[in-house]
Design a protein around this motif. Structure first.
Motif, PDB file in Angstrom:
ATOM      1  N   VAL A 242       0.364   0.930  -1.961  1.00 39.02           N
ATOM      2  CA  VAL A 242       0.703   1.338  -0.597  1.00 39.02           C
ATOM      3  C   VAL A 242       1.053   2.818  -0.621  1.00 39.02           C
TER       4      VAL A 242
ATOM      5  N   PRO B 156       0.584   2.265   6.741  1.00 42.11           N
ATOM      6  CA  PRO B 156       0.852   0.827   6.629  1.00 42.11           C
ATOM      7  C   PRO B 156      -0.382   0.074   6.129  1.00 42.11           C
TER       8      PRO B 156
ATOM      9  N   GLN C 164      -2.069  -3.803   5.829  1.00 42.58           N
ATOM     10  CA  GLN C 164      -2.050  -5.202   6.232  1.00 42.58           C
ATOM     11  C   GLN C 164      -2.417  -6.065   5.032  1.00 42.58           C
TER      12      GLN C 164
ATOM     13  N   TYR D  46       8.357  -5.213   5.255  1.00 40.63           N
ATOM     14  CA  TYR D  46       7.284  -6.190   5.475  1.00 40.63           C
ATOM     15  C   TYR D  46       7.517  -6.863   6.815  1.00 40.63           C
ATOM     16  N   SER D  47       6.498  -6.843   7.668  1.00 35.59           N
ATOM     17  CA  SER D  47       6.624  -7.537   8.951  1.00 35.59           C
ATOM     18  C   SER D  47       6.311  -9.013   8.743  1.00 35.59           C
TER      19      SER D  47
ATOM     20  N   LEU E 103       2.375  -6.852   7.445  1.00 37.11           N
ATOM     21  CA  LEU E 103       2.139  -5.413   7.453  1.00 37.11           C
ATOM     22  C   LEU E 103       3.188  -4.748   6.561  1.00 37.11           C
TER      23      LEU E 103
ATOM     24  N   THR F 109       4.902  -1.418   4.962  1.00 39.55           N
ATOM     25  CA  THR F 109       5.104   0.005   5.230  1.00 39.55           C
ATOM     26  C   THR F 109       5.903   0.597   4.089  1.00 39.55           C
TER      27      THR F 109
END
Length: 117
Positions: free
Chosen positions: A50, A55, A57, A84-85, A89, A91
């Motif tokens: 990352v 971001p 996915q 982490y969503s 996702l 970031t």
């Protein structure tokens, strides 16, 4: 060494020698496992690369079969490095390595998330 033993097992099964019983060994059902499609092998470990400010996915799959997974939860050890969503996702917040655990139903897996500039 592994190739040699596999060849010996194959020949034993075909020729019907004394070790024929090993061909009938019940290995049981193949277990399913959860994987991240974006993960790469780096230094002998599966890592998710990352970049800060970009971001990523995460796309999950259950193998065998490469079936897509959409319902998962994410927990990590270093929230100062990455977030982490609930949709996967990722970031990157700071350069470093984080460990994320991903769970979907009875399956779980962990990966190193390598955040770079």
């Amino acid at each position: 060494m592994k190739i040699r033993s596999n060849i010996y097992l194959l020949l034993s099964c075909l020729c019907g020698s004394l070790v024929f019983h090993s061909c009938k060994k019940d290995l049981g059902p193949i277990k399913e496992n959860l994987t991240v499609r974006e993960a790469v092998n780096s230094g002998g470990f599966m890592q998710i690369p990352v970049k800060i400010g970009t971001p990523l996915q995460i796309n999950l799959a259950v193998n065998p079969g490469n079936r897509t997974v959409t319902d998962a939860t994410y927990s990590n050890k270093h929230p100062e490095i990455a977030t982490y969503s609930n949709t996967g996702l990722v970031t990157g917040l700071a350069v470093g390595k984080d460990t994320v655990t991903i769970r979907s139903g009875e399956l779980n897996v962990w990966y190193i998330v390598n955040v770079t500039n």
